[in-house]
Scaffold this active site. Structure first.
Site, mmCIF file in Angstrom:
data_model
loop_
_atom_site.group_PDB
_atom_site.id
_atom_site.type_symbol
_atom_site.label_atom_id
_atom_site.label_comp_id
_atom_site.label_asym_id
_atom_site.label_seq_id
_atom_site.Cartn_x
_atom_site.Cartn_y
_atom_site.Cartn_z
ATOM 1 N N LYS A 1 0.847 -1.195 0.000
ATOM 2 C CA LYS A 1 0.000 0.000 0.000
ATOM 3 C C LYS A 1 0.877 1.238 0.000
ATOM 4 O O LYS A 1 1.787 1.365 0.825
ATOM 5 C CB LYS A 1 -0.910 0.017 1.233
ATOM 6 C CG LYS A 1 -1.893 1.173 1.208
ATOM 7 C CD LYS A 1 -2.852 1.094 2.373
ATOM 8 C CE LYS A 1 -2.284 1.654 3.638
ATOM 9 N NZ LYS A 1 -1.987 3.091 3.622
ATOM 10 N N ASP B 1 -3.496 4.324 -1.760
ATOM 11 C CA ASP B 1 -4.405 4.752 -0.687
ATOM 12 C C ASP B 1 -4.469 6.277 -0.663
ATOM 13 O O ASP B 1 -3.888 6.922 0.208
ATOM 14 C CB ASP B 1 -3.855 4.178 0.632
ATOM 15 C CG ASP B 1 -4.715 4.491 1.840
ATOM 16 O OD1 ASP B 1 -5.894 4.850 1.677
ATOM 17 O OD2 ASP B 1 -4.184 4.365 2.965
ATOM 18 N N LYS C 1 -7.359 8.067 -0.633
ATOM 19 C CA LYS C 1 -8.551 8.512 0.110
ATOM 20 C C LYS C 1 -9.111 9.799 -0.492
ATOM 21 O O LYS C 1 -9.290 10.819 0.195
ATOM 22 C CB LYS C 1 -8.218 8.734 1.587
ATOM 23 C CG LYS C 1 -7.795 7.476 2.311
ATOM 24 C CD LYS C 1 -7.781 7.696 3.818
ATOM 25 C CE LYS C 1 -7.314 6.478 4.571
ATOM 26 N NZ LYS C 1 -5.883 6.181 4.401
ATOM 27 N N ASP D 1 -13.501 14.964 -2.675
ATOM 28 C CA ASP D 1 -13.606 16.312 -3.247
ATOM 29 C C ASP D 1 -14.914 16.348 -4.040
ATOM 30 O O ASP D 1 -15.691 15.388 -3.982
ATOM 31 C CB ASP D 1 -12.380 16.584 -4.152
ATOM 32 C CG ASP D 1 -12.043 18.073 -4.225
ATOM 33 O OD1 ASP D 1 -12.987 18.894 -4.359
ATOM 34 O OD2 ASP D 1 -10.859 18.425 -4.171
ATOM 35 N N THR E 1 -10.304 3.715 10.908
ATOM 36 C CA THR E 1 -10.119 2.829 12.069
ATOM 37 C C THR E 1 -9.487 3.563 13.265
ATOM 38 O O THR E 1 -9.414 3.018 14.352
ATOM 39 C CB THR E 1 -9.244 1.622 11.687
ATOM 40 O OG1 THR E 1 -8.124 2.085 10.924
ATOM 41 C CG2 THR E 1 -10.014 0.631 10.858
ATOM 42 N N ARG F 1 2.870 -0.773 10.578
ATOM 43 C CA ARG F 1 3.915 -0.772 11.604
ATOM 44 C C ARG F 1 4.240 -2.130 12.217
ATOM 45 O O ARG F 1 5.429 -2.386 12.474
ATOM 46 C CB ARG F 1 3.560 0.274 12.685
ATOM 47 C CG ARG F 1 3.708 1.700 12.154
ATOM 48 C CD ARG F 1 2.954 2.722 12.985
ATOM 49 N NE ARG F 1 1.521 2.609 12.797
ATOM 50 C CZ ARG F 1 0.628 3.439 13.339
ATOM 51 N NH1 ARG F 1 1.047 4.436 14.110
ATOM 52 N NH2 ARG F 1 -0.660 3.276 13.109
HETATM 53 O O1 C5P Z 1 0.762 0.969 10.791
HETATM 54 P P1 C5P Z 1 -0.672 0.530 10.620
HETATM 55 O O2 C5P Z 1 -0.824 -0.979 10.527
HETATM 56 O O3 C5P Z 1 -1.613 1.160 11.611
HETATM 57 O O4 C5P Z 1 -1.048 1.101 9.162
HETATM 58 C C1 C5P Z 1 -2.364 1.091 8.677
HETATM 59 C C2 C5P Z 1 -2.379 1.755 7.337
HETATM 60 O O5 C5P Z 1 -3.696 1.699 6.813
HETATM 61 C C3 C5P Z 1 -1.973 3.221 7.342
HETATM 62 O O6 C5P Z 1 -1.218 3.441 6.155
HETATM 63 C C4 C5P Z 1 -3.267 3.991 7.281
HETATM 64 O O7 C5P Z 1 -3.135 5.180 6.538
HETATM 65 C C5 C5P Z 1 -4.161 3.013 6.524
HETATM 66 N N1 C5P Z 1 -5.595 3.124 6.780
HETATM 67 C C6 C5P Z 1 -6.138 3.032 8.037
HETATM 68 N N2 C5P Z 1 -7.497 3.178 8.223
HETATM 69 C C7 C5P Z 1 -8.300 3.358 7.177
HETATM 70 C C8 C5P Z 1 -7.749 3.430 5.882
HETATM 71 C C9 C5P Z 1 -6.386 3.295 5.718
HETATM 72 O O8 C5P Z 1 -5.419 2.803 8.997
HETATM 73 N N3 C5P Z 1 -9.598 3.424 7.353
#
Ligand code: C5P
Length: 244
Positions: A38, A65, A67, A70, A128, A220
């Site tokens: 991603k 991603d 998002k 607009d 989330t 992460r």
């Molecule tokens: O590090 P982590 O596992 O929290 O990363 C989650 C990834 O998913 C991040 O890049 C974040 O921008 C993305 N994301 C998210 N929640 C969403 C959509 C995308 O955490 N609803």
């Protein structure tokens, strides 16, 4: 639903870094293990299409991603470049509304004509990182998060989108309501014992697969691990025998 897909193809690793070199070191480290990546705002605002080209050079599939959120015309025109770069999944915010999503869906179809490959277009429902408290107090949304996610997913489906992004806590409900022909991508995934960071509505990889998520987005817990490859393999191992 992708339950017949090998588990390692169902984990999308978030390349969240402003550094192309760091992204490439993760791609090398995870070579042969992870196939889907991603690219989010951090890497894309720093390096744009070079980031996409880098992942594709390493034979990875790309979830871009962005998002998008607009007015309908602006979002649909932004999708031209996305289609030209052959990404596999791209997203927008369902809160942009039905007209925005419907026009975006039509544009993706049009801009992909002749290329033989159309990106799957999915909608972010409620991030989330939100809790019921922030959704109510900051966004002023009166519904329970679950009901709001259900409502936004229904709007996305009506607009012809391929699926949604939601928390694994909402997957079972969405799967039940919209069936197997609707892509569910879930971030907010945390292996037992790992730090939740800024994520609020989280589940383990095992639970996310069991309830029917097609893809898990993991950042992460893999990229910040002392050994990213081992961390990815441990996640695969934990989901390898789950029936969804
Ligand atoms: O590090 P982590 O596992 O929290 O990363 C989650 C990834 O998913 C991040 O890049 C974040 O921008 C993305 N994301 C998210 N929640 C969403 C959509 C995308 O955490 N609803």
């Amino acid at each position: 639903m992708n339950s017949r897909m090998p588990v390692q193809d169902r984990v999308i690793v978030a390349l969240d870094t402003p550094s192309l070199d760091e992204a490439e070191s993760w791609l090398r480290n995870l070579h042969g293990v992870v196939s889907f990546y991603k690219i989010g705002l951090e890497l894309f605002t720093a390096h744009g299409w070079d980031a996409v080209n880098l992942v594709q050079k390493h034979h990875g599939r790309v979830f871009l991603d962005l998002k998008l959120h607009d007015i309908p015309n602006t979002v649909s025109r932004a999708l031209r470049s996305v289609c030209e770069h052959g990404v596999d999944i791209v997203n927008l915010h369902a809160l942009g509304g039905y007209e925005m999503m419907k026009m975006a869906r039509a544009s993706v179809e049009e801009f992909s004509k002749g290329s033989g490959k159309r990106p799957q277009l999915i909608a972010v429902t409620i991030l989330t990182s939100h809790s019921q408290e922030t959704v109510s107090q900051e966004l002023g949304i009166r519904r329970k998060i679950q009901n709001e996610v259900l409502h936004l997913a229904g709007t996305a489906r009506k607009a012809g989108l391929d699926g949604i992004v939601c928390s694994p806590k909402e997957t079972a409900m969405i799967r039940k309501k919209f069936g197997n022909d609707f892509l569910i991508v879930t971030p907010g995934v945390r292996p037992p014992g790992s730090s939740r960071g800024d994520q609020k509505r989280i589940e383990t990889p095992m639970k996310a697969i069991r309830v029917g998520s097609d893809y898990l987005v993991v950042g992460r817990p893999i990229t910040q691990a002392s050994d990213p490859k081992q961390a990815a393999l441990a996640i695969f191992e934990s989901i390898s025998n789950i029936k969804s």
